[in-house]
Design a protein around this motif. Structure first.
Motif, mmCIF file in Angstrom:
data_model
loop_
_atom_site.group_PDB
_atom_site.id
_atom_site.type_symbol
_atom_site.label_atom_id
_atom_site.label_comp_id
_atom_site.label_asym_id
_atom_site.label_seq_id
_atom_site.Cartn_x
_atom_site.Cartn_y
_atom_site.Cartn_z
ATOM 1 N N LYS A 30 -18.737 -105.247 57.159
ATOM 2 C CA LYS A 30 -18.897 -104.918 55.737
ATOM 3 C C LYS A 30 -19.526 -103.543 55.486
ATOM 4 O O LYS A 30 -19.912 -103.244 54.370
ATOM 5 N N CYS A 31 -19.630 -102.707 56.517
ATOM 6 C CA CYS A 31 -20.200 -101.379 56.288
ATOM 7 C C CYS A 31 -19.226 -100.528 55.475
ATOM 8 O O CYS A 31 -18.008 -100.694 55.551
ATOM 9 N N ILE A 32 -19.764 -99.613 54.682
ATOM 10 C CA ILE A 32 -18.949 -98.687 53.901
ATOM 11 C C ILE A 32 -18.371 -97.634 54.840
ATOM 12 O O ILE A 32 -19.078 -97.084 55.682
ATOM 13 N N THR A 33 -17.083 -97.362 54.712
ATOM 14 C CA THR A 33 -16.428 -96.450 55.654
ATOM 15 C C THR A 33 -16.007 -95.124 55.037
ATOM 16 O O THR A 33 -15.413 -94.291 55.721
ATOM 17 N N VAL A 34 -16.301 -94.918 53.774
ATOM 18 C CA VAL A 34 -15.958 -93.641 53.148
ATOM 19 C C VAL A 34 -17.127 -93.166 52.299
ATOM 20 O O VAL A 34 -17.822 -93.983 51.683
ATOM 21 N N ALA A 35 -17.344 -91.855 52.320
ATOM 22 C CA ALA A 35 -18.477 -91.277 51.587
ATOM 23 C C ALA A 35 -18.178 -89.808 51.311
ATOM 24 O O ALA A 35 -17.241 -89.231 51.875
ATOM 25 N N PRO A 36 -18.960 -89.183 50.439
ATOM 26 C CA PRO A 36 -18.766 -87.750 50.205
ATOM 27 C C PRO A 36 -19.052 -86.929 51.460
ATOM 28 O O PRO A 36 -19.910 -87.284 52.273
ATOM 29 N N SER A 37 -18.309 -85.871 51.607
ATOM 30 C CA SER A 37 -18.621 -84.859 52.616
ATOM 31 C C SER A 37 -19.031 -83.609 51.859
ATOM 32 O O SER A 37 -18.423 -83.252 50.849
ATOM 33 N N PHE A 38 -20.070 -82.954 52.344
ATOM 34 C CA PHE A 38 -20.575 -81.792 51.618
ATOM 35 C C PHE A 38 -19.937 -80.483 52.081
ATOM 36 O O PHE A 38 -20.448 -79.395 51.818
ATOM 37 N N GLU A 39 -18.796 -80.611 52.756
ATOM 38 C CA GLU A 39 -18.005 -79.438 53.092
ATOM 39 C C GLU A 39 -17.496 -78.758 51.818
ATOM 40 O O GLU A 39 -17.379 -77.540 51.752
ATOM 41 N N SER A 40 -17.167 -79.584 50.824
ATOM 42 C CA SER A 40 -16.734 -79.056 49.530
ATOM 43 C C SER A 40 -16.913 -80.147 48.488
ATOM 44 O O SER A 40 -17.207 -81.309 48.825
ATOM 45 N N ILE A 41 -16.701 -79.820 47.221
ATOM 46 C CA ILE A 41 -16.917 -80.791 46.151
ATOM 47 C C ILE A 41 -15.816 -81.847 46.098
ATOM 48 O O ILE A 41 -15.944 -82.843 45.363
ATOM 49 N N VAL A 42 -14.734 -81.654 46.857
ATOM 50 C CA VAL A 42 -13.659 -82.645 46.870
ATOM 51 C C VAL A 42 -13.490 -83.286 48.240
ATOM 52 O O VAL A 42 -12.570 -84.068 48.456
ATOM 53 N N SER A 43 -14.382 -82.981 49.178
ATOM 54 C CA SER A 43 -14.250 -83.486 50.541
ATOM 55 C C SER A 43 -14.826 -84.890 50.669
ATOM 56 O O SER A 43 -15.787 -85.248 49.991
ATOM 57 N N THR A 44 -14.220 -85.682 51.535
ATOM 58 C CA THR A 44 -14.727 -87.020 51.847
ATOM 59 C C THR A 44 -14.846 -87.181 53.357
ATOM 60 O O THR A 44 -14.178 -86.488 54.130
ATOM 61 N N LYS A 71 7.716 -105.543 60.978
ATOM 62 C CA LYS A 71 6.564 -106.414 60.790
ATOM 63 C C LYS A 71 5.331 -105.823 61.469
ATOM 64 O O LYS A 71 4.211 -105.905 60.946
ATOM 65 N N ARG A 72 5.545 -105.217 62.624
ATOM 66 C CA ARG A 72 4.431 -104.641 63.385
ATOM 67 C C ARG A 72 3.762 -103.494 62.632
ATOM 68 O O ARG A 72 2.566 -103.256 62.784
ATOM 69 N N SER A 73 4.527 -102.781 61.828
ATOM 70 C CA SER A 73 3.984 -101.637 61.081
ATOM 71 C C SER A 73 3.697 -101.983 59.626
ATOM 72 O O SER A 73 3.399 -101.101 58.824
ATOM 73 N N SER A 74 3.757 -103.270 59.291
ATOM 74 C CA SER A 74 3.527 -103.695 57.909
ATOM 75 C C SER A 74 2.057 -103.990 57.676
ATOM 76 O O SER A 74 1.266 -104.166 58.615
ATOM 77 N N ILE A 75 1.685 -104.100 56.406
ATOM 78 C CA ILE A 75 0.285 -104.339 56.050
ATOM 79 C C ILE A 75 -0.191 -105.714 56.503
ATOM 80 O O ILE A 75 -1.390 -105.932 56.712
ATOM 81 N N SER A 76 0.727 -106.650 56.706
ATOM 82 C CA SER A 76 0.337 -107.980 57.172
ATOM 83 C C SER A 76 -0.214 -107.941 58.595
ATOM 84 O O SER A 76 -0.919 -108.859 59.019
ATOM 85 N N ASN A 77 0.087 -106.875 59.329
ATOM 86 C CA ASN A 77 -0.399 -106.711 60.701
ATOM 87 C C ASN A 77 -1.555 -105.714 60.773
ATOM 88 O O ASN A 77 -1.927 -105.258 61.850
ATOM 89 N N ALA A 78 -2.121 -105.384 59.610
ATOM 90 C CA ALA A 78 -3.174 -104.369 59.565
ATOM 91 C C ALA A 78 -4.492 -104.963 59.100
ATOM 92 O O ALA A 78 -4.518 -105.865 58.265
ATOM 93 N N ILE A 79 -5.576 -104.442 59.634
ATOM 94 C CA ILE A 79 -6.917 -104.838 59.207
ATOM 95 C C ILE A 79 -7.783 -103.580 59.141
ATOM 96 O O ILE A 79 -7.733 -102.735 60.036
ATOM 97 N N TRP A 80 -8.559 -103.436 58.060
ATOM 98 C CA TRP A 80 -9.393 -102.243 57.877
ATOM 99 C C TRP A 80 -10.738 -102.449 58.568
ATOM 100 O O TRP A 80 -11.435 -103.432 58.331
ATOM 101 N N LEU A 81 -11.081 -101.510 59.460
ATOM 102 C CA LEU A 81 -12.298 -101.631 60.254
ATOM 103 C C LEU A 81 -13.048 -100.310 60.318
ATOM 104 O O LEU A 81 -12.466 -99.238 60.123
ATOM 105 N N CYS A 82 -14.335 -100.398 60.622
ATOM 106 C CA CYS A 82 -15.075 -99.190 60.981
ATOM 107 C C CYS A 82 -14.660 -98.807 62.402
ATOM 108 O O CYS A 82 -14.040 -99.606 63.118
ATOM 109 N N GLN A 83 -14.987 -97.595 62.827
ATOM 110 C CA GLN A 83 -14.561 -97.142 64.147
ATOM 111 C C GLN A 83 -15.180 -97.976 65.271
ATOM 112 O O GLN A 83 -14.549 -98.201 66.308
#
Length: 255
Positions: A30-44, A71-83
């Motif tokens: 459940k960790c957050i995997t996206v955040a602002p990057s201070f490289e620029s005002i639009v960077s993440t 099927k192998r490349s579909s969203i049903s075979n995908a899971i969002w994880l931290c590194q």
């Protein structure tokens, strides 16, 4: 090493949809995997991974030769994880089976659905197998509750045949900082016995007898009106549901 040409990779669209359905949180920790990057005002800064449940190529973990390329490349075979967990599931396929990963994904997406629009302190977990992490406790008389609160928990009172002259125990569980906050209404005799029987202070831990729980609602009593305000502002609907241990829990509907 596999090359891009013999891998059934996810499309950019699939990755984006998967990440959004997961609220950019790891489906395991459940960790957050996206955040602002201070490289620029639009960077993440994105440390999330759209991981394959069954491998994208023949040499990968949990590869299923019967699965089609689509099927192998579909969203049903995908899971969002931290590194970290993306690496972990590929290094231990005995522990992280296809069935387990599919269940993790299902439970995580349900968890995200249940917290949509609800302040962090009122996050709802599954009503099954909930671990009680007690922060405070109290003893109250039903008749001394303020009328709006007594009316709010009326289904619990009716379910357990509790009258205005009844005394109950109250457990404030979880933390406003890192855990969902819950109020458990419990048998006051059992709670008194546990409190008085503790020689070195209040130390119930996480094993309060489930059969002695009368009901469960999100939030702590002193946050009651904030919770009601959140319901009004988000137009979230809640219903009373029976837990597997036969007590009422206020749960968010999926309609």
């Amino acid at each position: 090493m596999s090359t891009a040409s013999n891998r059934d990779n996810f499309s950019s669209t699939t990755k984006t949809i998967l990440a959004k359905r997961s609220a950019y949180k790891c489906s395991i920790c459940k960790c957050i995997t996206v955040a602002p990057s201070f490289e620029s005002i639009v960077s993440t800064n994105n440390i999330g991974v759209a991981a394959h449940i069954t491998a994208a190529s023949k040499t990968g973990p949990r590869y299923d030769k019967t699965m089609s390329s689509a099927k192998r490349s579909s969203i049903s075979n995908a899971i969002w994880l931290c590194q970290t967990h993306a690496k972990m599931i590929d290094n231990d396929t005995i522990q992280w089976t296809v069935k387990k990963l599919e269940l993790c994904k299902k439970n995580h997406e349900e968890y995200i659905f249940n917290i949509l629009g609800i302040p962090k302190s009122f996050t709802l977990n599954s009503i099954s197998n909930y671990q009680i992490s007690i922060r405070e406790y109290a003893f109250i008389n039903i008749g001394e509750l303020i009328e709006p609160y007594r009316e709010f928990i009326k289904p619990i009172l009716q379910d357990k045949n509790l009258k205005d002259n009844s005394d109950i125990g109250v457990l404030m569980c979880g933390s406003l900082d890192n855990e969902p906050a819950w109020t458990f209404f419990v048998d006051q005799t059992c709670l008194r016995w546990l409190v008085e029987g503790s020689i070195s202070g209040f130390n119930i831990g996480k094993n309060f007898p489930s059969e002695k729980i009368l009901g469960q609602i999100p939030g702590w009593p002193d946050d009651f009106f904030e919770f009601l305000e959140a319901i009004v502002h988000t137009k979230t609907r809640f219903i009373w549901k029976k837990s597997e241990n036969d007590y009422l829990v206020l749960a968010q509907t999926k309609n």
